[in-house]
Scaffold this active site. Structure first.
Site, mmCIF file in Angstrom:
data_model
loop_
_atom_site.group_PDB
_atom_site.id
_atom_site.type_symbol
_atom_site.label_atom_id
_atom_site.label_comp_id
_atom_site.label_asym_id
_atom_site.label_seq_id
_atom_site.Cartn_x
_atom_site.Cartn_y
_atom_site.Cartn_z
ATOM 1 N N CYS A 244 0.849 -1.196 0.000
ATOM 2 C CA CYS A 244 0.000 0.000 0.000
ATOM 3 C C CYS A 244 0.884 1.245 0.000
ATOM 4 C CB CYS A 244 -0.925 -0.010 1.216
ATOM 5 S SG CYS A 244 -1.979 1.443 1.292
ATOM 6 N N HIS A 271 -2.024 -1.599 -3.562
ATOM 7 C CA HIS A 271 -2.883 -0.442 -3.265
ATOM 8 C C HIS A 271 -2.083 0.767 -3.718
ATOM 9 C CE1 HIS A 271 -5.578 -2.036 0.264
ATOM 10 N NE2 HIS A 271 -5.782 -2.681 -0.868
ATOM 11 N N ASP A 316 -7.229 2.337 -3.909
ATOM 12 C CA ASP A 316 -7.306 2.601 -2.470
ATOM 13 C C ASP A 316 -8.182 3.823 -2.216
ATOM 14 O OD1 ASP A 316 -6.870 1.666 0.043
ATOM 15 O OD2 ASP A 316 -4.781 2.201 0.196
ATOM 16 N N HIS A 317 -7.745 4.756 -1.387
ATOM 17 C CA HIS A 317 -8.654 5.866 -1.044
ATOM 18 C C HIS A 317 -8.640 6.964 -2.104
ATOM 19 C CE1 HIS A 317 -7.338 4.668 3.270
ATOM 20 N NE2 HIS A 317 -8.128 3.769 2.724
ATOM 21 N N TYR A 330 -13.900 6.618 0.242
ATOM 22 C CA TYR A 330 -14.344 5.606 -0.713
ATOM 23 C C TYR A 330 -15.455 6.090 -1.641
ATOM 24 C CZ TYR A 330 -11.292 2.111 1.274
ATOM 25 O OH TYR A 330 -10.181 1.401 1.651
HETATM 26 C C1 DNO Z 1 -5.740 1.624 3.957
HETATM 27 C C2 DNO Z 1 -6.789 0.649 3.610
HETATM 28 C C3 DNO Z 1 -7.028 -0.294 4.804
HETATM 29 C C4 DNO Z 1 -7.110 -1.732 4.450
HETATM 30 C C5 DNO Z 1 -7.028 -2.719 5.605
HETATM 31 C C6 DNO Z 1 -6.694 -4.103 5.117
HETATM 32 O O1 DNO Z 1 -4.808 1.917 3.278
HETATM 33 O O2 DNO Z 1 -6.410 0.022 2.455
HETATM 34 O O3 DNO Z 1 -8.204 0.068 5.426
HETATM 35 O O4 DNO Z 1 -8.312 -1.968 3.834
HETATM 36 O O5 DNO Z 1 -6.097 -2.340 6.523
HETATM 37 O O6 DNO Z 1 -6.872 -5.053 6.115
HETATM 38 MN MN MN Z 2 -4.236 0.431 1.563
#
Ligand code: DNO
Ligand code: MN
Length: 362
Positions: A244, A271, A316-317, A330
């Site tokens: 990520c 991510h 991701d976000h 999201y």
């Molecule tokens: C943050 C998101 C997290 C992720 C969880 C996976 O970067 O991607 O909320 O979904 O930590 O378990």
């Molecule tokens: Mn993430």
């Protein structure tokens, strides 16, 4: 690179499957049964319901995020055995519907942490923000009190059943050191990875977000060195990482593109998002564009491309833009823009590679 998009489920997400279907190059959803408490075995009936909905839109369900790990496993309590067994049964069931990657995390008590879900950026959009000093100053017990008074302070991924027992959890973690957490993670992996391998599902741990200890709780999946240690705990291709860029990128010492180059064959799921970090340790989530934040997204995509990345990726976000009301981080719009940025870089790199090959053949 196989693009997927997180979806929280029917009635649990403002974004719909027909909208997701229209984002260029998205082939599947990243899903979970969000109402099943951590540690319980997922019911086949509900798994099949998700598959049916996704099938209807021609979207695959190959990536699950997350099958959450029960606290007793992270704490190393003897009661972990039953939760580990349930985890194995869930892996087997998910394999039956074609799941290929399971993302999870090993963060004690909390998933990602922010201080403001709607901090305004210069352009009037809002985004998730982390104020370092504010978190550093919070006493765990004060946090417990605030959450009881303002339950809306919770985040996606913070399962209500975990938070109900917050004060007991802080008490339970009092004597758990980083090394204990490493041992408990190893114990979990030694049992889970063989089952994942038999079922051809790659397990992909999500790094800690932010990548440093919070509220006195240990956090270990935080940097290059620790990811390398993690991969060796059980040295098997089915033991991988959800790399990520936004979580790791919150620490300026982390060079995510270098991590992609080093760990490429152990990253089944990427991510990709940007964050802007400030000198005082605060950070805010920005658009995906490299120049908008502190993380070099172009170099990261380049690193994946160089390594012929054929795993799954999601944006991701995102920020909240154009007045969209959605789950924090999201929304549809900014994540869809992020995807177009990622494809833009990817397609340009593909073209350059083809042209270079062509020139070489002449
Ligand atoms: C943050 C998101 C997290 C992720 C969880 C996976 O970067 O991607 O909320 O979904 O930590 O378990
Ligand atoms: Mn993430």
């Amino acid at each position: 690179m196989r693009m997927v998009f997180r979806w929280f489920g029917h009635g649990n997400d403002t974004v719909t499957l027909d909208q997701i279907k229209q984002i260029p190059g998205v082939e599947g959803i990243v899903w979970a049964l969000h109402d099943i408490p951590a540690g319980e075995e997922w019911p086949m009936e509900q798994i099949l319901e998700t598959r049916k909905m996704a099938d209807h839109y021609g979207l695959n369900i190959e990536v699950v995020e997350s099958v959450n790990v029960h606290e007793d496993i992270k704490l190393g309590l003897s009661t972990r055995e039953i939760y580990i067994e349930n985890y194995k049964r869930t892996i087997e069931k998910l394999a039956q519907v074609g799941v290929k990657v399971i993302c999870y995390n090993f963060m004690p008590v909390f998933d990602w942490i922010r201080t403001d879900l709607c901090k305004e950026l210069e352009d009037g959009s809002t985004a998730l923000f982390y104020e370092k000093e504010k978190i550093d100053k919070i006493e765990p017990l004060e946090l417990v009190r605030n959450l009881t008074k303002n339950p809306e302070l919770t985040m996606p991924g913070w399962e209500p059943d975990r938070l109900k027992h917050l004060s007991n959890l802080f008490e339970a973690y009092k004597d758990v050191s980083e090394e204990d957490l490493w041992n408990n993670l190893k114990y979990f992996l030694e049992q889970i990875i063989p089952v994942a391998e038999e079922n051809d599902i790659k397990m992909a741990i999500h790094p800690d977000d932010p990548p440093w200890p919070v509220f006195g709780l240990p956090r270990i999946i935080t940097n290059r060195e620790n990811i390398s240690r993690f991969l060796k705990l059980v040295d098997n291709p089915y033991n991988g990482v959800t790399l990520c860029s936004g979580s790791l990128g919150a620490n300026p010492d982390n060079n995510v593109a270098e991590m992609v180059r080093e760990f490429a064959d152990r990253i089944p799921f990427a991510h990709i998002r940007n964050v802007r970090i400030y000198e005082n340790g605060d950070f805010i989530e920005t658009s995906h564009r490299t120049s908008d934040g502190s993380v070099d997204i172009v170099d990261i995509v380049k690193a994946y491309h160089e390594n012929g990345f054929s795993g799954y990726a999601r944006p991701d976000h995102g920020r909240h833009i154009w007045g969209e009301k959605c789950r924090p981080g999201y929304g549809l719009y900014d994540r869809a823009l992020g995807i177009m940025y990622l494809w833009g870089i990817w397609d340009a790199l593909e073209r350059a590679k083809r042209e270079a090959n062509h020139a070489g053949n002449e």
